[in-house]
Design a protein around this motif. Sequence first.
Motif, PDB file in Angstrom:
ATOM      1  N   PHE A 131     -10.273  66.773 -32.143  1.00  0.00           N
ATOM      2  CA  PHE A 131     -10.756  67.234 -30.836  1.00  0.00           C
ATOM      3  C   PHE A 131     -12.173  67.795 -30.950  1.00  0.00           C
ATOM      4  O   PHE A 131     -12.506  68.440 -31.956  1.00  0.00           O
ATOM      5  CB  PHE A 131      -9.882  68.379 -30.319  1.00  0.00           C
ATOM      6  N   VAL A 176      -4.298  74.387 -25.354  1.00  0.00           N
ATOM      7  CA  VAL A 176      -4.451  73.036 -24.801  1.00  0.00           C
ATOM      8  C   VAL A 176      -4.431  71.947 -25.894  1.00  0.00           C
ATOM      9  O   VAL A 176      -3.657  70.988 -25.777  1.00  0.00           O
ATOM     10  CB  VAL A 176      -5.712  72.941 -23.897  1.00  0.00           C
ATOM     11  N   PRO A 177      -5.231  72.078 -26.965  1.00  0.00           N
ATOM     12  CA  PRO A 177      -5.185  70.998 -27.976  1.00  0.00           C
ATOM     13  C   PRO A 177      -3.791  70.804 -28.580  1.00  0.00           C
ATOM     14  O   PRO A 177      -3.305  69.662 -28.652  1.00  0.00           O
ATOM     15  CB  PRO A 177      -6.196  71.461 -29.032  1.00  0.00           C
ATOM     16  N   HIS A 185     -11.170  74.370 -22.515  1.00  0.00           N
ATOM     17  CA  HIS A 185     -10.752  73.796 -21.233  1.00  0.00           C
ATOM     18  C   HIS A 185     -11.689  72.670 -20.815  1.00  0.00           C
ATOM     19  O   HIS A 185     -11.816  72.355 -19.625  1.00  0.00           O
ATOM     20  CB  HIS A 185     -10.630  74.877 -20.148  1.00  0.00           C
ATOM     21  N   ILE A 234      -1.582  69.061 -26.090  1.00  0.00           N
ATOM     22  CA  ILE A 234      -1.810  67.610 -25.967  1.00  0.00           C
ATOM     23  C   ILE A 234      -1.162  66.893 -27.145  1.00  0.00           C
ATOM     24  O   ILE A 234      -0.456  65.884 -26.974  1.00  0.00           O
ATOM     25  CB  ILE A 234      -3.327  67.295 -25.891  1.00  0.00           C
ATOM     26  N   CYS A 243      -8.739  66.560 -21.304  1.00  0.00           N
ATOM     27  CA  CYS A 243      -7.690  67.583 -21.240  1.00  0.00           C
ATOM     28  C   CYS A 243      -7.315  67.811 -19.777  1.00  0.00           C
ATOM     29  O   CYS A 243      -8.052  67.405 -18.875  1.00  0.00           O
ATOM     30  CB  CYS A 243      -8.144  68.864 -21.948  1.00  0.00           C
TER      31      CYS A 243
END
Length: 434
Positions: A194, A171-172, A199, A175, A251
């Motif tokens: 971050f 996810v990071p 999540h 993004i 997120c």
Amino acid sequence: KLKIATIGGGSSYTPEFIEGIIKRYDELPVDELWLVDIDEGLRKLEIIGALSRRMVSKANLPIKIFTTTDRREALKDADFVTTQLRVGGLNARAKDESIPLSHGFIGQETNGAGGLFKGLRTIPVILGIAEEMAELCPEAWLINFTNPVGMVTEALARYSKHRRFVGLCNVPIGIERGIADMLNIDHDRIRIDFAGLNHLVYGFNVFIDNENKTKEVFEKYMEGSISVNMKNIEPMAWDKEFLRALNLIPCPYHKYYYKTVEMLKNELEQFQKGITRATEVMKTERELFKIYEDPGVDTKPVELEKRGGAYYSDAACNLISSIHNDKGDLQVVDTINNGAIKDFADEYTLEMTCRITRSGLKPYKFIDEFPMTVKGLIHEIKAFEILGAEAAAEGNISKAVLAMILNPLIADDSAGKRLFYDMLEANRQYLPRF
Ligand code: NAD
Ligand code: G6P
Ligand code: MN
Ligand code: MN
């Protein structure tokens, strides 16, 4: 000799990992890659093994690929162990998603009720791997992708004798890349600080060419001219006023918490047609393996982009390379807080930008504490993760029921308990400690 063992090697994501290793061969000259699976996954494992060998030989590299169900043999003297397994397979995932929906709650494989049961099934297996690593490859790093990554990392922190472990999610990096694409710049030029949980991670500062561009990028992001999503989550625009006031980059998984009503409505509409993410992924997986089986295929097919794990291989290979080469660069991982965030217990694990070296991962302090606006949710989910981790490791039903009831996506004692026992029944075979 550089040896990597990948547990859950039959995963359809493996060709992406192979591609990442091939791309980085100069800095990460892997000698042996051992793909491990269980008997039920053997057919998939052999297809993946053969495809991996074709990919490596096309690239003309001397990487040896082994396939085995003998985990101990694979772990022996490994330098890195990656885990990408799914206890109970996609059928178990289908239940994680559909049973909560049939009770009127969000059905998601890593959040809420589904996340809890995936954790209960998975944690004993991952702790078993860590225990074998302490014996067979005590110097090796365990790089865990197996979801729910937050709860699994919490279990490792609390129960594993083997201390070289780290949780990882795409996810990071997703993004960062999404924002780089929207700004039309090369992704190497952007870096975001971050912090949060897996999540449930928030972007705080954005750097372009090492210059702080947070204000400018947030401005575009909040106008809605930048949107970042993952293939497994319904694309739904954030409310602009909400984003502006929050002043952080949430997120995509935050939609389950900040847009619960809309997300649930959407899931229920699909569910009435018999569709959940698991049923979609089952279809994609069948398509993928048909392609993988073709002896003429020797690269990662584009169809893999239908899965949510985009850039998973870059996240993994970057991390492995930085540890191996002692790079000291910044990457986002799940690890122990160790005093980085002051009002968060030292022993809790979080997902945060860290400095990556051979000797370990050190949270990179860019905030002292979580902002008041997000602290509450983070602590609620942390309590859920800890209770789930303890319940799984100790076989403690009361802690598991409490985790279900306290989760903000459920938040009801009698409905939570009914849902819990329904799911317990459906998962019996994978929960021998309960
Ligand atoms: P999958 O259903 O294809 O499972 C992968 C393999 O694990 C299968 O071949 C299965 O036979 C095997 N397996 C099951 N139990 C095992 C065990 N005890 N030991 C060894 N192998 C076992 O799953 P998938 O969709 O490829 O996903 C794999 C895992 O990776 C899941 O847990 C998923 O949540 C996770 N994932 C995480 C991220 C992330 O951001 N961290 C990204 C993508 C996927
Ligand atoms: C994202 C998440 C992963 C998750 C995946 C699901 O990549 O970071 O943790 O496993 O999506 O994708 P899927 O295609 O399995 O629904
Ligand atoms: Mn993830
Ligand atoms: Mn980067």
